[in-house]
Design a protein around this motif. Structure first.
Motif, PDB file in Angstrom:
ATOM      1  N   MET A   9       0.974  -1.237  -0.151  1.00  0.00           N
ATOM      2  CA  MET A   9       0.090   0.009   0.128  1.00  0.00           C
ATOM      3  C   MET A   9       0.692   1.255   0.178  1.00  0.00           C
ATOM      4  SD  MET A   9      -3.362  -0.673   2.517  1.00  0.00           S
ATOM      5  CE  MET A   9      -2.147  -1.390   3.704  1.00  0.00           C
ATOM      6  N   ASN A  31      -7.033  -1.060   6.099  1.00  0.00           N
ATOM      7  CA  ASN A  31      -6.004  -2.005   5.458  1.00  0.00           C
ATOM      8  C   ASN A  31      -6.600  -3.230   4.869  1.00  0.00           C
ATOM      9  OD1 ASN A  31      -3.805  -3.908   5.373  1.00  0.00           O
ATOM     10  ND2 ASN A  31      -2.652  -3.070   7.148  1.00  0.00           N
ATOM     11  N   GLU A  65      -5.033  -5.618   3.354  1.00  0.00           N
ATOM     12  CA  GLU A  65      -4.126  -6.974   3.310  1.00  0.00           C
ATOM     13  C   GLU A  65      -3.905  -7.555   4.697  1.00  0.00           C
ATOM     14  OE1 GLU A  65      -0.437  -6.289   1.352  1.00  0.00           O
ATOM     15  OE2 GLU A  65      -1.464  -4.216   0.696  1.00  0.00           O
ATOM     16  N   PRO A  66      -4.974  -8.544   4.895  1.00  0.00           N
ATOM     17  CA  PRO A  66      -5.063  -9.217   6.176  1.00  0.00           C
ATOM     18  C   PRO A  66      -3.846 -10.059   6.218  1.00  0.00           C
ATOM     19  CG  PRO A  66      -6.681 -10.240   4.739  1.00  0.00           C
ATOM     20  CD  PRO A  66      -6.305  -8.815   4.066  1.00  0.00           C
ATOM     21  N   GLY A  67      -3.295 -10.146   7.514  1.00  0.00           N
ATOM     22  CA  GLY A  67      -1.987 -11.069   7.494  1.00  0.00           C
ATOM     23  C   GLY A  67      -0.765 -10.375   6.959  1.00  0.00           C
ATOM     24  N   SER A  68      -0.628  -9.238   6.974  1.00  0.00           N
ATOM     25  CA  SER A  68       0.435  -8.453   6.028  1.00  0.00           C
ATOM     26  C   SER A  68       1.918  -8.176   6.995  1.00  0.00           C
ATOM     27  CB  SER A  68       0.048  -7.240   5.351  1.00  0.00           C
ATOM     28  OG  SER A  68      -0.638  -6.359   6.247  1.00  0.00           O
ATOM     29  N   SER A  69       1.638  -8.463   8.264  1.00  0.00           N
ATOM     30  CA  SER A  69       2.590  -8.291   9.291  1.00  0.00           C
ATOM     31  C   SER A  69       3.638  -9.582   8.829  1.00  0.00           C
ATOM     32  CB  SER A  69       2.335  -8.447  10.487  1.00  0.00           C
ATOM     33  OG  SER A  69       1.587  -9.826  10.764  1.00  0.00           O
ATOM     34  N   LEU A  70       3.375 -10.510   8.050  1.00  0.00           N
ATOM     35  CA  LEU A  70       4.404 -11.477   7.718  1.00  0.00           C
ATOM     36  C   LEU A  70       5.479 -10.797   6.886  1.00  0.00           C
ATOM     37  CD1 LEU A  70       1.907 -14.219   6.682  1.00  0.00           C
ATOM     38  CD2 LEU A  70       3.601 -14.255   8.635  1.00  0.00           C
ATOM     39  N   ASN A  71       5.035  -9.491   6.255  1.00  0.00           N
ATOM     40  CA  ASN A  71       6.095  -8.922   5.425  1.00  0.00           C
ATOM     41  C   ASN A  71       7.283  -8.439   6.529  1.00  0.00           C
ATOM     42  OD1 ASN A  71       4.733  -9.028   3.270  1.00  0.00           O
ATOM     43  ND2 ASN A  71       3.775  -7.281   3.556  1.00  0.00           N
ATOM     44  N   TYR A  72       7.080  -8.559   7.796  1.00  0.00           N
ATOM     45  CA  TYR A  72       8.034  -8.011   8.890  1.00  0.00           C
ATOM     46  C   TYR A  72       8.664  -9.188   9.587  1.00  0.00           C
ATOM     47  CZ  TYR A  72      10.016  -4.543  12.277  1.00  0.00           C
ATOM     48  OH  TYR A  72      10.649  -4.002  13.183  1.00  0.00           O
ATOM     49  N   VAL A 113      -1.136 -13.825  13.040  1.00  0.00           N
ATOM     50  CA  VAL A 113      -0.009 -14.169  12.430  1.00  0.00           C
ATOM     51  C   VAL A 113       1.220 -13.760  12.953  1.00  0.00           C
ATOM     52  CG1 VAL A 113      -1.296 -14.975  10.290  1.00  0.00           C
ATOM     53  CG2 VAL A 113       0.028 -12.717  10.431  1.00  0.00           C
ATOM     54  N   SER A 114       2.427 -14.170  12.638  1.00  0.00           N
ATOM     55  CA  SER A 114       3.694 -13.968  12.870  1.00  0.00           C
ATOM     56  C   SER A 114       4.074 -12.442  12.097  1.00  0.00           C
ATOM     57  CB  SER A 114       4.766 -14.711  12.276  1.00  0.00           C
ATOM     58  OG  SER A 114       4.312 -16.027  12.686  1.00  0.00           O
ATOM     59  N   GLY A 115       5.149 -11.768  12.875  1.00  0.00           N
ATOM     60  CA  GLY A 115       5.619 -10.449  12.254  1.00  0.00           C
ATOM     61  C   GLY A 115       5.002  -9.448  13.190  1.00  0.00           C
ATOM     62  N   ARG A 146       4.855  -6.839  16.659  1.00  0.00           N
ATOM     63  CA  ARG A 146       5.666  -6.363  17.252  1.00  0.00           C
ATOM     64  C   ARG A 146       5.902  -6.572  18.943  1.00  0.00           C
ATOM     65  NH1 ARG A 146       5.191  -5.533  12.124  1.00  0.00           N
ATOM     66  NH2 ARG A 146       6.224  -3.509  11.206  1.00  0.00           N
ATOM     67  N   PRO A 153       1.892  -0.075   7.357  1.00  0.00           N
ATOM     68  CA  PRO A 153       0.530  -0.418   6.591  1.00  0.00           C
ATOM     69  C   PRO A 153       0.299  -1.876   6.922  1.00  0.00           C
ATOM     70  CG  PRO A 153       2.391  -0.501   4.970  1.00  0.00           C
ATOM     71  CD  PRO A 153       2.819  -0.038   6.328  1.00  0.00           C
ATOM     72  N   GLU A 154       0.851  -2.345   7.985  1.00  0.00           N
ATOM     73  CA  GLU A 154       0.619  -3.962   8.200  1.00  0.00           C
ATOM     74  C   GLU A 154      -0.334  -4.362   9.243  1.00  0.00           C
ATOM     75  OE1 GLU A 154       4.572  -4.865   9.205  1.00  0.00           O
ATOM     76  OE2 GLU A 154       5.201  -4.600   7.062  1.00  0.00           O
ATOM     77  N   THR A 155      -0.706  -5.669   9.262  1.00  0.00           N
ATOM     78  CA  THR A 155      -1.693  -5.988  10.147  1.00  0.00           C
ATOM     79  C   THR A 155      -1.432  -7.660  10.428  1.00  0.00           C
ATOM     80  OG1 THR A 155      -3.879  -6.523  11.076  1.00  0.00           O
ATOM     81  CG2 THR A 155      -3.446  -6.385   8.583  1.00  0.00           C
ATOM     82  N   ALA A 156      -1.285  -7.778  11.923  1.00  0.00           N
ATOM     83  CA  ALA A 156      -1.094  -9.027  12.188  1.00  0.00           C
ATOM     84  C   ALA A 156      -2.381  -9.956  12.199  1.00  0.00           C
ATOM     85  CB  ALA A 156      -0.466  -9.428  13.583  1.00  0.00           C
ATOM     86  N   TRP A 157      -3.546  -9.308  12.015  1.00  0.00           N
ATOM     87  CA  TRP A 157      -5.013  -9.861  12.034  1.00  0.00           C
ATOM     88  C   TRP A 157      -5.430 -10.567  10.567  1.00  0.00           C
ATOM     89  CZ3 TRP A 157      -6.769 -10.080  16.936  1.00  0.00           C
ATOM     90  CH2 TRP A 157      -6.301  -9.015  17.903  1.00  0.00           C
ATOM     91  N   LYS A 158      -6.086 -11.721  10.548  1.00  0.00           N
ATOM     92  CA  LYS A 158      -6.779 -12.324   9.523  1.00  0.00           C
ATOM     93  C   LYS A 158      -8.077 -12.203   9.421  1.00  0.00           C
ATOM     94  CE  LYS A 158      -4.100 -14.833   6.597  1.00  0.00           C
ATOM     95  NZ  LYS A 158      -3.338 -16.345   6.301  1.00  0.00           N
TER      96      LYS A 158
END
Lengths: 98, 292
Positions: free
Chosen positions: A1, A10, A12-19, B8-10, B12, B51-56
Motif C-alpha cells: 500500500m 488495511n 491486506e490481512p496478515g501482512s505483518s508477515l512482511n516484517y 499471524v507472525s511478524g 511487534r 501499513p501492516e496487520t497481524a490480523w486475518k
C-alpha cells in the motif's frame, strides 16, 4: 500500500508477515527432531505463531520458523519431552550466531 | 505457523508476550467468522503498525475508552443488515482500557445486553505507555508511577475485582482464565461465545517487560499465579455469586512468595516479610471465600 487509504483501512490481512522479527533474537531454540514427542506444547504457547505444529499421525516433528521466532524460550521451557526426566530433550536454547 | 492461524507472525509484541499467546488461543476457538473491536493498548500498537496487520479477521481500532461501544455498534449494524447470524463479535482490551478508561463503555454495553464477548488481557499496568500503575495493578507492585523506594513499597491500594463487578451486572457469562490452562481457557471462550447476551472473560497475561521476569516464564508465571491462589479460575452464569464455579483448584496452594520471587516488580518485597505475610493473609481469605 503506497497511499494512506480512507480511514486507514488495511486491505491486506496478515501482512505483518512482511516484517521478519527473527532478527530480534539473541538466543535461539534448536530442535532435535528425533526427540520430538509431537505434544505441540511449543505450538500452543508460542506468542509469535512461529511454530509449525507436529503431526502425531505421520510422526512429523514440529518446525521452528526462524524468520519470526524472537527467541523468548517459552517453547523450550514448556516442551513436554524436556520436562520428562526419562526422555531426551527435544528443544534447547543456544546463543544466536551473528 | 499453522495454516489456519488467524493471528499471524511478524507482530511487534515483546519476546515472551503472554497476551499474544492468549489472543491466539481465543481466535482458535472463535474461528474466522469473527469481528474484533480493539481498544488502544499494547495489542493494538503491536499488531497494526501501518501499513501492516497481524490480523486475518475483520478488526477495528477505535479509541482507548470505547472498545465495548464500538463492538455494540458492530452488533447492531450487523443485525440491521441481516448479517448477524453466525458471526462472533468480540471486544478486546487491556486492563487499562477495561478497569479504568473503558469502564463506562463496558458497563453500558453490559447493561444494554449486546451479544458480545468482551475479553480483557490483564497484564496489570499500562505497559504500552511505559508501565504506569492502574486499578488492575496488584498491591505493592513497583511500576514507574508507583516506584518502590523509601516513600512507598510499590502500589498502594488493591487490585480492582473487575470480573466480579462485571458479573454483578447479571450478564450471561463471566469467567477468568490463563494461558497456562489452555483447555480451560478455550472452553470458557466457547461458552462465552455461545451465551446469548454479554459475556466477559478476564485472561491473566504475564508481561516480561513490565513485570521484569525472563521471557521464557510467561506460562510458568500464569500457572504459579493460580497455584498460589493469587489468580482464581472461576466461571459464573448470571449474577448470583452463590452459583460461582471454581474450574481449577490447586491441590496444595504454594506460598505467594514463590510467585513474587520470579518478578522484578516485587523484588523489594523479599526484604519485607511483613508485607508478604499481609498479602498471604489476603490471598488465604480470598481463597476461603471461594471455598478452598
Amino acid at each position: 500500500m503506497d497511499k494512506i487509504t480512507l480511514g486507514a483501512v488495511n486491505t491486506e490481512p496478515g501482512s505483518s508477515l512482511n516484517y521478519k522479527t527473527g532478527s530480534w533474537r539473541t538466543m535461539k531454540p534448536v530442535l532435535t527432531p528425533e526427540n520430538c514427542i509431537f505434544c505441540n506444547m511449543c505450538w500452543e504457547f508460542c506468542p509469535d505463531s512461529a511454530i509449525e505444529p507436529a503431526d502425531p499421525k505421520s510422526k512429523k516433528p514440529i518446525r521452528i520458523d526462524y524468520d519470526y521466532c524472537k527467541g523468548c524460550g517459552i517453547c523450550v521451557e514448556e516442551c513436554l519431552a524436556n520436562k520428562n526426566a526419562n526422555l531426551p530433550n527435544a528443544l534447547e536454547m543456544v546463543p544466536e550466531e551473528k | 505457523m499453522a495454516s489456519d492461524e488467524l493471528f499471524v507472525s511478524g507482530h511487534r509484541g515483546c519476546a515472551g508476550c503472554g497476551m499474544a499467546t492468549a489472543v491466539r488461543m481465543v481466535l482458535q476457538e472463535a474461528g474466522p467468522n469473527t469481528i474484533v473491536a480493539n481498544a488502544t493498548g499494547c495489542l493494538e500498537v503491536m499488531t497494526t503498525g501501518y501499513p501492516e496487520t497481524a490480523w486475518k479477521i475483520p478488526w477495528i481500532h477505535a479509541a482507548f475508552e470505547n472498545a465495548a461501544a464500538v463492538a455494540s455498534g458492530v452488533d447492531v449494524a450487523l443485525k440491521k443488515l441481516g448479517k448477524r447470524e453466525g458471526v462472533n463479535v468480540l471486544a478486546f482490551a487491556g486492563d487499562g482500557g477495561t478497569f479504568d478508561i473503558g469502564f463506562q463503555a463496558l458497563s453500558g454495553m453490559l447493561e444494554r445486553g449486546h451479544n458480545i464477548t468482551y475479553v480483557v488481557f490483564d497484564n496489570e499496568a499500562y505497559m504500552n505507555t511505559g508501565i504506569q500503575r492502574c486499578s488492575s495493578t496488584p498491591p505493592y507492585a513497583s511500576t514507574t508511577t508507583s516506584p518502590a523506594g523509601r516513600v512507598i513499597p510499590g502500589k498502594q491500594g488493591k487490585k480492582k475485582p473487575i470480573s466480579k463487578i462485571v458479573a454483578a451486572h447479571d450478564i450471561a457469562y463471566t469467567a477468568t482464565a490463563t494461558i497456562a490452562h489452555p483447555k480451560d481457557l478455550k472452553t470458557k471462550i466457547k461458552k462465552a461465545l455461545e451465551s446469548e447476551g454479554p459475556s466477559f472473560v478476564q485472561i491473566f497475561s504475564p508481561c516480561p517487560t513490565g513485570w521484569r521476569f525472563p521471557s521464557e516464564l510467561s506460562v510458568k508465571l500464569s500457572k504459579m499465579a493460580v497455584d498460589t491462589g493469587i489468580f482464581v479460575l472461576w466461571e459464573l452464569e448470571g449474577g448470583n455469586f452463590d452459583n460461582i464455579r471454581i474450574t481449577y483448584k490447586p491441590k496444595e496452594r504454594k506460598p505467594v512468595e514463590e510467585y513474587f520471587k520470579l518478578q522484578g516488580r516485587f523484588r523489594h518485597l523479599l526484604k519485607m516479610p511483613e508485607k508478604i505475610a499481609e498479602i498471604q493473609r489476603e490471598v488465604d481469605e480470598k481463597c476461603a471465600e471461594f471455598g478452598f
